[in-house]
Design a protein around this motif. Structure first.
Motif, PDB file in Angstrom:
ATOM      1  N   SER A 175      -6.701  -4.145 -12.128  1.00  0.00           N
ATOM      2  CA  SER A 175      -6.198  -3.809 -10.794  1.00  0.00           C
ATOM      3  C   SER A 175      -5.144  -2.730 -10.923  1.00  0.00           C
ATOM      4  O   SER A 175      -4.457  -2.630 -11.959  1.00  0.00           O
ATOM      5  CB  SER A 175      -5.612  -5.035 -10.097  1.00  0.00           C
ATOM      6  OG  SER A 175      -6.619  -5.906  -9.645  1.00  0.00           O
ATOM      7  N   ILE A 176      -5.016  -1.943  -9.849  1.00  0.00           N
ATOM      8  CA  ILE A 176      -3.981  -0.919  -9.804  1.00  0.00           C
ATOM      9  C   ILE A 176      -3.414  -0.892  -8.392  1.00  0.00           C
ATOM     10  O   ILE A 176      -4.147  -1.080  -7.412  1.00  0.00           O
ATOM     11  CB  ILE A 176      -4.538   0.465 -10.208  1.00  0.00           C
ATOM     12  CG1 ILE A 176      -3.389   1.473 -10.316  1.00  0.00           C
ATOM     13  CG2 ILE A 176      -5.630   0.942  -9.251  1.00  0.00           C
ATOM     14  CD1 ILE A 176      -3.790   2.768 -11.008  1.00  0.00           C
ATOM     15  N   ALA A 177      -2.103  -0.712  -8.281  1.00  0.00           N
ATOM     16  CA  ALA A 177      -1.436  -0.745  -6.982  1.00  0.00           C
ATOM     17  C   ALA A 177      -0.597   0.511  -6.788  1.00  0.00           C
ATOM     18  O   ALA A 177       0.102   0.961  -7.709  1.00  0.00           O
ATOM     19  CB  ALA A 177      -0.552  -1.986  -6.865  1.00  0.00           C
ATOM     20  N   PHE A 178      -0.686   1.067  -5.586  1.00  0.00           N
ATOM     21  CA  PHE A 178       0.116   2.219  -5.179  1.00  0.00           C
ATOM     22  C   PHE A 178       0.943   1.824  -3.957  1.00  0.00           C
ATOM     23  O   PHE A 178       0.573   0.926  -3.204  1.00  0.00           O
ATOM     24  CB  PHE A 178      -0.772   3.418  -4.833  1.00  0.00           C
ATOM     25  CG  PHE A 178      -1.622   3.904  -5.971  1.00  0.00           C
ATOM     26  CD1 PHE A 178      -1.150   4.878  -6.843  1.00  0.00           C
ATOM     27  CD2 PHE A 178      -2.895   3.383  -6.179  1.00  0.00           C
ATOM     28  CE1 PHE A 178      -1.941   5.312  -7.890  1.00  0.00           C
ATOM     29  CE2 PHE A 178      -3.689   3.823  -7.216  1.00  0.00           C
ATOM     30  CZ  PHE A 178      -3.205   4.783  -8.087  1.00  0.00           C
ATOM     31  N   ARG A 179       2.056   2.522  -3.769  1.00  0.00           N
ATOM     32  CA  ARG A 179       2.908   2.266  -2.610  1.00  0.00           C
ATOM     33  C   ARG A 179       2.654   3.337  -1.555  1.00  0.00           C
ATOM     34  O   ARG A 179       2.618   4.523  -1.863  1.00  0.00           O
ATOM     35  CB  ARG A 179       4.382   2.280  -3.030  1.00  0.00           C
ATOM     36  CG  ARG A 179       5.340   1.695  -2.001  1.00  0.00           C
ATOM     37  CD  ARG A 179       5.153   0.206  -1.821  1.00  0.00           C
ATOM     38  NE  ARG A 179       5.403  -0.538  -3.045  1.00  0.00           N
ATOM     39  CZ  ARG A 179       6.608  -0.929  -3.438  1.00  0.00           C
ATOM     40  NH1 ARG A 179       7.684  -0.618  -2.712  1.00  0.00           N
ATOM     41  NH2 ARG A 179       6.755  -1.625  -4.545  1.00  0.00           N
ATOM     42  N   ALA A 180       2.510   2.888  -0.286  1.00  0.00           N
ATOM     43  CA  ALA A 180       2.221   3.814   0.815  1.00  0.00           C
ATOM     44  C   ALA A 180       3.117   3.475   2.005  1.00  0.00           C
ATOM     45  O   ALA A 180       3.486   2.309   2.203  1.00  0.00           O
ATOM     46  CB  ALA A 180       0.757   3.739   1.221  1.00  0.00           C
ATOM     47  N   PRO A 181       3.470   4.473   2.826  1.00  0.00           N
ATOM     48  CA  PRO A 181       4.269   4.195   4.029  1.00  0.00           C
ATOM     49  C   PRO A 181       3.525   3.266   4.977  1.00  0.00           C
ATOM     50  O   PRO A 181       2.292   3.265   5.031  1.00  0.00           O
ATOM     51  CB  PRO A 181       4.471   5.577   4.660  1.00  0.00           C
ATOM     52  CG  PRO A 181       4.211   6.556   3.553  1.00  0.00           C
ATOM     53  CD  PRO A 181       3.199   5.908   2.656  1.00  0.00           C
ATOM     54  N   LEU A 182       4.291   2.484   5.719  1.00  0.00           N
ATOM     55  CA  LEU A 182       3.680   1.539   6.653  1.00  0.00           C
ATOM     56  C   LEU A 182       2.905   2.265   7.750  1.00  0.00           C
ATOM     57  O   LEU A 182       1.828   1.815   8.167  1.00  0.00           O
ATOM     58  CB  LEU A 182       4.774   0.661   7.271  1.00  0.00           C
ATOM     59  CG  LEU A 182       4.311  -0.562   8.051  1.00  0.00           C
ATOM     60  CD1 LEU A 182       3.526  -1.502   7.161  1.00  0.00           C
ATOM     61  CD2 LEU A 182       5.510  -1.272   8.674  1.00  0.00           C
ATOM     62  N   LYS A 183       3.452   3.376   8.204  1.00  0.00           N
ATOM     63  CA  LYS A 183       2.757   4.136   9.248  1.00  0.00           C
ATOM     64  C   LYS A 183       1.482   4.756   8.668  1.00  0.00           C
ATOM     65  O   LYS A 183       1.516   5.447   7.670  1.00  0.00           O
ATOM     66  CB  LYS A 183       3.680   5.233   9.793  1.00  0.00           C
ATOM     67  CG  LYS A 183       3.080   6.003  10.955  1.00  0.00           C
ATOM     68  CD  LYS A 183       4.066   7.028  11.491  1.00  0.00           C
ATOM     69  CE  LYS A 183       3.462   7.788  12.659  1.00  0.00           C
ATOM     70  NZ  LYS A 183       4.403   8.821  13.188  1.00  0.00           N
ATOM     71  N   GLY A 184       0.371   4.484   9.287  1.00  0.00           N
ATOM     72  CA  GLY A 184      -0.909   5.006   8.805  1.00  0.00           C
ATOM     73  C   GLY A 184      -1.404   4.322   7.558  1.00  0.00           C
ATOM     74  O   GLY A 184      -2.196   4.901   6.805  1.00  0.00           O
ATOM     75  N   TYR A 185      -0.959   3.064   7.352  1.00  0.00           N
ATOM     76  CA  TYR A 185      -1.292   2.367   6.106  1.00  0.00           C
ATOM     77  C   TYR A 185      -2.794   2.246   5.895  1.00  0.00           C
ATOM     78  O   TYR A 185      -3.299   2.527   4.801  1.00  0.00           O
ATOM     79  CB  TYR A 185      -0.650   0.981   6.104  1.00  0.00           C
ATOM     80  CG  TYR A 185      -1.145   0.091   4.976  1.00  0.00           C
ATOM     81  CD1 TYR A 185      -0.611   0.210   3.700  1.00  0.00           C
ATOM     82  CD2 TYR A 185      -2.167  -0.835   5.184  1.00  0.00           C
ATOM     83  CE1 TYR A 185      -1.070  -0.582   2.661  1.00  0.00           C
ATOM     84  CE2 TYR A 185      -2.626  -1.628   4.152  1.00  0.00           C
ATOM     85  CZ  TYR A 185      -2.074  -1.497   2.891  1.00  0.00           C
ATOM     86  OH  TYR A 185      -2.538  -2.280   1.867  1.00  0.00           O
ATOM     87  N   TRP A 186      -3.531   1.848   6.908  1.00  0.00           N
ATOM     88  CA  TRP A 186      -4.957   1.581   6.718  1.00  0.00           C
ATOM     89  C   TRP A 186      -5.747   2.861   6.454  1.00  0.00           C
ATOM     90  O   TRP A 186      -6.726   2.853   5.699  1.00  0.00           O
ATOM     91  CB  TRP A 186      -5.518   0.818   7.919  1.00  0.00           C
ATOM     92  CG  TRP A 186      -5.084  -0.611   7.883  1.00  0.00           C
ATOM     93  CD1 TRP A 186      -4.168  -1.226   8.691  1.00  0.00           C
ATOM     94  CD2 TRP A 186      -5.512  -1.612   6.959  1.00  0.00           C
ATOM     95  NE1 TRP A 186      -4.004  -2.538   8.333  1.00  0.00           N
ATOM     96  CE2 TRP A 186      -4.827  -2.802   7.270  1.00  0.00           C
ATOM     97  CE3 TRP A 186      -6.417  -1.624   5.908  1.00  0.00           C
ATOM     98  CZ2 TRP A 186      -5.014  -3.988   6.561  1.00  0.00           C
ATOM     99  CZ3 TRP A 186      -6.606  -2.812   5.200  1.00  0.00           C
ATOM    100  CH2 TRP A 186      -5.911  -3.973   5.526  1.00  0.00           C
ATOM    101  N   ASP A 187      -5.332   3.973   7.055  1.00  0.00           N
ATOM    102  CA  ASP A 187      -5.985   5.253   6.741  1.00  0.00           C
ATOM    103  C   ASP A 187      -5.744   5.633   5.280  1.00  0.00           C
ATOM    104  O   ASP A 187      -6.652   6.101   4.575  1.00  0.00           O
ATOM    105  CB  ASP A 187      -5.456   6.353   7.658  1.00  0.00           C
ATOM    106  CG  ASP A 187      -5.912   6.168   9.098  1.00  0.00           C
ATOM    107  OD1 ASP A 187      -6.956   5.522   9.304  1.00  0.00           O
ATOM    108  OD2 ASP A 187      -5.222   6.654  10.010  1.00  0.00           O
ATOM    109  N   THR A 188      -4.512   5.410   4.826  1.00  0.00           N
ATOM    110  CA  THR A 188      -4.187   5.697   3.430  1.00  0.00           C
ATOM    111  C   THR A 188      -4.963   4.779   2.493  1.00  0.00           C
ATOM    112  O   THR A 188      -5.422   5.202   1.428  1.00  0.00           O
ATOM    113  CB  THR A 188      -2.670   5.535   3.192  1.00  0.00           C
ATOM    114  OG1 THR A 188      -1.948   6.315   4.135  1.00  0.00           O
ATOM    115  CG2 THR A 188      -2.285   5.967   1.782  1.00  0.00           C
ATOM    116  N   ASP A 189      -5.116   3.519   2.885  1.00  0.00           N
ATOM    117  CA  ASP A 189      -5.865   2.559   2.077  1.00  0.00           C
ATOM    118  C   ASP A 189      -7.294   3.049   1.836  1.00  0.00           C
ATOM    119  O   ASP A 189      -7.800   2.995   0.701  1.00  0.00           O
ATOM    120  CB  ASP A 189      -5.877   1.207   2.793  1.00  0.00           C
ATOM    121  CG  ASP A 189      -6.647   0.143   2.040  1.00  0.00           C
ATOM    122  OD1 ASP A 189      -6.075  -0.449   1.112  1.00  0.00           O
ATOM    123  OD2 ASP A 189      -7.826  -0.076   2.380  1.00  0.00           O
ATOM    124  N   VAL A 190      -7.931   3.547   2.884  1.00  0.00           N
ATOM    125  CA  VAL A 190      -9.308   4.053   2.751  1.00  0.00           C
ATOM    126  C   VAL A 190      -9.339   5.278   1.833  1.00  0.00           C
ATOM    127  O   VAL A 190     -10.210   5.400   0.949  1.00  0.00           O
ATOM    128  CB  VAL A 190      -9.885   4.395   4.133  1.00  0.00           C
ATOM    129  CG1 VAL A 190     -11.230   5.103   3.997  1.00  0.00           C
ATOM    130  CG2 VAL A 190     -10.031   3.135   4.971  1.00  0.00           C
TER     131      VAL A 190
END
Length: 275
Positions: free
Chosen positions: A228-243
């Motif tokens: 597994s690998i994890a990255f940190r992303a801003p809460l705003k627009g999280y799901w777009d970044t996830d994709v």
């Protein structure tokens, strides 16, 4: 004339006897009414917080607090004047007991709603995990809370069930982790896989590059390594970044000719004969 003097004397005596009580009662009533107004304003300000758009609740709670305190004040003033208040207290207690029995379920939801508004475990728009489900908070009401599901349907949950169960607020912080897992064959170089995934994830513009990615091996299975690998992303627009991150990781493995382990299934020959 004598009778008039007697009545007048009694009136003067009664006035002298009751005047201090009446004056004290009026003073207590005036000051108490003013204090109740201030207390009601303070209570309403406790609910005047961003993210909780509940004007009906504020009005309702303001009325309950104001009326309850005013009833207590009037009973106290009646006692100061000399009116027997025991019967009033008994009637109010009986009414409260009857209403409490009839509405005990709703009262528990009401109390839980007040706790939610005061303690604020979540606010409108937050993404939460509750009762084994994933929701967005749409509206917080005094007896229940309305949640929006991912398919744009709504779920209404009584507030007492919310406060009596664990709540995971996924929107509590300004950033959030994106975790992706893969099954990699033992024939692949684990360090090359790690470097490829980290580079691909950090190349996504929305990913917070100031926080180092976290790579770990979850398990060594019989035919593959579970990573597994994890990255940190801003809460705003999280799901777009996830994709975007997941697409980038898969494409990077393809470009680097790194295999992903997956079940191939069974191949059948003619007449159902296995090959």
């Amino acid at each position: 004339m004598k009778e008039f003097d007697v009545y007048f004397g009694q009136l003067v005596q009664m006035t002298l006897n009751y005047a201090p009580k009446l004056i004290l009662a009026l003073v207590v009533l005036s000051i108490g009414w003013w204090v109740i107004g201030k207390i009601t304003v303070i209570v309403l300000k406790a609910f005047d917080k961003p993210g909780v758009d509940t004007p009906e609740m504020k009005s309702f709670l303001g009325s309950i607090v104001g009326i309850g305190l005013k009833v207590l004040l009037l009973i106290s003033v009646a006692g100061i004047i000399g009116i027997e208040t025991t019967s009033f207290v008994g009637v109010i207690a009986a009414m409260g007991f009857a209403v409490g029995l009839a509405l005990q379920g709703n009262l528990s939801n009401f109390a839980a709603g007040v706790l939610i508004l005061l303690m604020r475990p979540f606010k409108i728009g937050d993404e939460v995990k509750l009762l084994g489900n994933w929701f967005f908070v749409k509206e917080i009401q005094i007896f229940h809370t309305i949640f929006r599901n991912f398919d744009n349907t709504e779920t209404i949950i009584p507030n007492s069930q919310i406060t009596s169960n664990p709540i995971q607020n996924l929107s509590a912080n300004s950033t959030r982790s994106i975790s992706v897992g893969f099954n990699i064959p033992y024939s692949e170089n684990l360090k090359d896989v790690k470097d490829t995934l980290i580079k691909a994830g950090l190349n996504v513009p929305e990913v917070d590059s100031s926080v180092p990615p976290f790579f770990w091996v979850k398990a060594f299975e019989d035919h593959y390594i579970n990573i597994s690998i994890a990255f940190r992303a801003p809460l705003k627009g999280y799901w777009d970044t996830d994709v975007k991150v997941k697409e980038a990781l898969v494409e990077s493995l393809k470009e680097a000719n790194i295999d992903i382990a997956y079940p191939i299934g069974i191949t059948f020959g003619k007449h159902g004969e296995k090959v």
